[in-house]
Structures are given as C-alpha cells and as structure tokens.
Design a protein around this motif. Structure first.
Motif, PDB file in Angstrom:
ATOM      1  N   LEU A 291       0.516  52.606  -6.297  1.00 31.38           N
ATOM      2  CA  LEU A 291      -0.758  52.460  -5.588  1.00 31.38           C
ATOM      3  C   LEU A 291      -1.267  53.794  -5.060  1.00 31.38           C
ATOM      4  O   LEU A 291      -2.482  53.967  -4.896  1.00 31.38           O
ATOM      5  CB  LEU A 291      -0.608  51.456  -4.444  1.00 31.38           C
ATOM      6  N   ALA A 292      -0.367  54.722  -4.816  1.00 31.52           N
ATOM      7  CA  ALA A 292      -0.788  56.057  -4.385  1.00 31.52           C
ATOM      8  C   ALA A 292      -1.563  56.783  -5.480  1.00 31.52           C
ATOM      9  O   ALA A 292      -2.283  57.754  -5.200  1.00 31.52           O
ATOM     10  CB  ALA A 292       0.425  56.885  -3.971  1.00 31.52           C
ATOM     11  N   GLU A 293      -1.428  56.312  -6.722  1.00 27.87           N
ATOM     12  CA  GLU A 293      -2.167  56.903  -7.837  1.00 27.87           C
ATOM     13  C   GLU A 293      -3.538  56.256  -8.021  1.00 27.87           C
ATOM     14  O   GLU A 293      -4.324  56.710  -8.865  1.00 27.87           O
ATOM     15  CB  GLU A 293      -1.360  56.749  -9.132  1.00 27.87           C
ATOM     16  N   VAL A 294      -3.824  55.207  -7.257  1.00 27.93           N
ATOM     17  CA  VAL A 294      -5.125  54.540  -7.328  1.00 27.93           C
ATOM     18  C   VAL A 294      -6.035  55.168  -6.279  1.00 27.93           C
ATOM     19  O   VAL A 294      -5.726  55.122  -5.087  1.00 27.93           O
ATOM     20  CB  VAL A 294      -4.979  53.027  -7.070  1.00 27.93           C
ATOM     21  N   PRO A 295      -7.148  55.798  -6.686  1.00 27.97           N
ATOM     22  CA  PRO A 295      -8.028  56.431  -5.693  1.00 27.97           C
ATOM     23  C   PRO A 295      -8.493  55.437  -4.641  1.00 27.97           C
ATOM     24  O   PRO A 295      -8.838  54.297  -4.941  1.00 27.97           O
ATOM     25  CB  PRO A 295      -9.210  56.931  -6.545  1.00 27.97           C
ATOM     26  N   ALA A 299      -4.413  55.520  -0.385  1.00 28.71           N
ATOM     27  CA  ALA A 299      -3.509  56.222  -1.306  1.00 28.71           C
ATOM     28  C   ALA A 299      -2.506  57.103  -0.566  1.00 28.71           C
ATOM     29  O   ALA A 299      -1.296  57.057  -0.838  1.00 28.71           O
ATOM     30  CB  ALA A 299      -4.315  57.044  -2.302  1.00 28.71           C
ATOM     31  N   GLU A 300      -2.977  57.910   0.359  1.00 29.83           N
ATOM     32  CA  GLU A 300      -2.065  58.819   1.064  1.00 29.83           C
ATOM     33  C   GLU A 300      -1.063  58.053   1.909  1.00 29.83           C
ATOM     34  O   GLU A 300       0.121  58.417   1.971  1.00 29.83           O
ATOM     35  CB  GLU A 300      -2.860  59.783   1.940  1.00 29.83           C
ATOM     36  N   HIS A 301      -1.527  56.976   2.543  1.00 29.62           N
ATOM     37  CA  HIS A 301      -0.629  56.157   3.356  1.00 29.62           C
ATOM     38  C   HIS A 301       0.435  55.510   2.481  1.00 29.62           C
ATOM     39  O   HIS A 301       1.612  55.439   2.858  1.00 29.62           O
ATOM     40  CB  HIS A 301      -1.430  55.098   4.113  1.00 29.62           C
TER      41      HIS A 301
END
Length: 371
Positions: A291-295, A299-301
C-alpha cells in the motif's frame, strides 16, 4: 541498531533457518514448529501452506545465488503440481506463492498457468467466486477471506476472462467480509456459507480473527497495484462507487487496527489477553509495504508502520528456543488456531515466509509489488 540496520542480520538469520529446515524436512513440507526446540510438524503434500515453503526456498535461492538452492526450490515447486486440480480455493495460496518468486523458471511458469486455468474453470459465475471447495472436508460452497490473496493474481494470469473472474471473486468477498456499518457495527464474519439460496455467516473463525483481516488487507493491496485486477463489478455498485477498492483499503486501514493497534495483534480480538499471532503481523507488514506503493495520503504512514512491525518482529519474536541447540532465526509466537488450541505460540511457515519476503523487499532483493 537504528533505522533499518537490524533488517540485514534478521534476514540472514531467517535464511540460516531455511537451510536448517530444508535439511530436517527433506521431501516433506513444514507446517509449524515447536517454540522451544524448533522441531517441525510436517505434511506430505503441504496442505494449504505448502506454497509458502516453496516460496521460502525461492527466496533463499535469490539470497544465496547458489545453483543448488535453485534446484531445491524448483523440485519443491514441482511437488505442488498435485494441487492444480484440487477442489480448494487455497490453490491461490499454494500455487501463487509457490511460483511467484521463481524468476525465469519455465516449469514454475507452466505450473502457474495450469493452475490459473484450473481455477478459472472452477469459478462459479452465479456465486461470483471460486468456492472454498471440499478438498479439506466440510461444505464446499463457502466464502472465506483466506481464499482471496494469491487467488487474485493467479486468476488474472488466465487472460481477460481470468481477470474478470478475479475481480468478481474479490468483490464478492468484500461484499461479505467487509461490513457496511464500520466503525459503528461489529466486524462481519470472515467465513460464509451459501445455503438456502443465500449467504449465511459462520461462527468459526470469529469476526475478530486477526489473520483474516490481514489476508483481506493483502488482497485489496494486490488489487490496487495490479491493473488487471482493478475491474469494477458489473452492476449498479460499480456506477455508484467507482473507487470501491480505494474505499475498501481506507476503511480497513481506518478501522482494522493496522495503523494504530498493537504491532503484533492478538490472534482473536475477542480475546485480547489470549495468544498473539506474529504471522498476522508479518502478513500485515507485507500488505502495508504494498500500500505504500499506492499514491495517496496514507502511503508514508503505511511504510513507516510496516517498518515498525518488522522491527518489533525481528527484535522480540525472532530468536532461538529454550532447548539446548535449538536453531536461531525462528519467528515464534504465531497462532495456528486459537479456538482449537492448536500451535498457539509456534513458528508458522507462512509467518516466516511473509517476514522473509518483507525483509527481502527492504533490502531491495525483491519487488514487493510483484509477489
């Protein structure tokens, strides 16, 4: 250690454990291991978790670069062929994770294609899913959250028809297993039976099954990252809620405890003082890395939370046992089945797989979006 300096030693320790396990189990499949002495309970066919052992062997082959390790992984994967025509939706877990890391292996690619076609043939258009199946006993017309991850990319490999079936499979499970009343109402059941021309919730597993929520989050993350899986369901809901997958991810993150709850959850939310499940935490970490790769604003969290989970697992749950000579590199405190009291603080092969996969992704050895 600061930052992610702990990740490299943890990954090396896990790889040492894979080598020890390989020597111990031979042509059998490890399932769960005693938390004290590290001895594995094994199966001859792998059960629903056999693909995770093959996946671990492929991860080792990538890590070492040794031709012998690649041969071992390929041989293990070949033994999964017996599951291609089995009546079980866990073919997603078995035949996707058992082949997805087998880069440039023609036999594994052929096995994956055969499995994709077999699962597409098993897709029930009336019910909108691949049924749970009767391979392990019990009623076959079930929908369970652990039938979704792995099945989605596997089906999508069967061409446009497979991608459509994968989207239907996902949305049917979202219909059943992600309630409309969150956060006001209770979590829905993670397993449902089709009987009397309607879906009825089952009492087991309990709604608070932590691994069930983790499986669902992983499936939604996979769908968001794979354009083949981003199809909407062919009904009015698709028109009313075109961003349903993003909405599902947001609802899971907001109300599932993934970003704010304990780093290692209890196996059952209804029993907060009961056994933990490190395997649920490891699955969650992989889902969050995806999910961090989904803009988007989360993402950062998602990335920082995944690292925090992995750090906790590596520092507090990855260790040697109490018995003399017990091997290191064992992710203990996993819970196979809390309700039955089965392997409630053990090393679980799928937990080890997902922890190893996540650490390999942190090290840049694996593209997490493709597994």
């Amino acid at each position: 250690m600061t930052g992610t300096d702990w990740a490299g030693p943890a990954l090396a320790s896990l790889m040492e454990r894979v080598a020890v396990t390989d020597a111990e189990v031979g042509d059998r499949f490890p399932l769960y291991a005693d938390p004290d002495d590290g001895r594995w309970t094994t199966t001859g066919r792998g059960a629903w978790a056999g693909g995770f052992w093959a996946g671990l062997l492929w991860l080792r082959a990538r890590y070492t670069g040794a031709p012998a390790d690649r041969v071992t992984a390929a041989r293990c994967t070949a033994r999964l062929a017996r599951w291609v025509d089995a009546d079980t939706a866990t073919r997603g877990l078995i035949l996707w994770y058992g082949t997805a890391l087998a880069a440039d292996d023609d036999a594994a690619a052929a096995l994956r294609r055969a499995a994709a076609e077999a699962c597409l043939s098993a897709h029930d258009r009336t019910l909108g899913l691949v049924p749970w199946g009767a391979a392990f006993g019990g009623p076959r017309l079930l929908a369970r959250v652990d039938a979704v991850p792995g099945m989605l990319p596997l089906l999508a490999g069967a061409g446009p028809g497979g991608a459509a079936a994968a989207a239907a499979h996902l949305h049917r499970h979202l219909d059943l297993c992600l309630g409309e009343d969150l956060p006001r109402g209770p979590w829905p059941a993670p397993a449902w039976q089709f009987a009397g021309q309607r879906w009825q919730p089952l009492a087991d597993p309990l709604p608070g099954w932590s691994r069930g929520r983790a499986w669902l989050l992983l499936a939604v993350a996979d769908a968001l990252l794979d354009p083949r899986l981003a199809q909407d369901r062919p009904d009015r809901l698709a028109q009313d809620r075109p961003d349903r997958l993003a909405e599902a991810a947001e609802r899971l993150l907001a109300h599932g405890g993934f970003l704010t709850g304990p780093l290692v959850p209890p196996a059952e939310a209804e029993r907060p003082d009961g056994p933990l499940d490190t395997s649920a935490a490891a699955i969650t970490a992989v889902a969050l890395l995806k999910l961090a790769e989904v803009p988007g604003p989360r993402a950062e969290h998602c990335s920082s939370r995944a690292v925090a989970i992995l750090s906790r697992l590596a520092e507090r749950h990855l260790h040697a046992g109490a018995a003399p000579g017990a091997p290191a590199g064992r992710l203990v405190d996993g819970c196979y089945d809390a309700g039955k009291g089965l392997a409630v603080r053990h090393e679980l092969v799928w937990g080890t797989f997902f922890l190893t996969l996540a650490l390999a992704a942190l090290a840049g050895a694996v593209d997490i979006t493709g597994v």
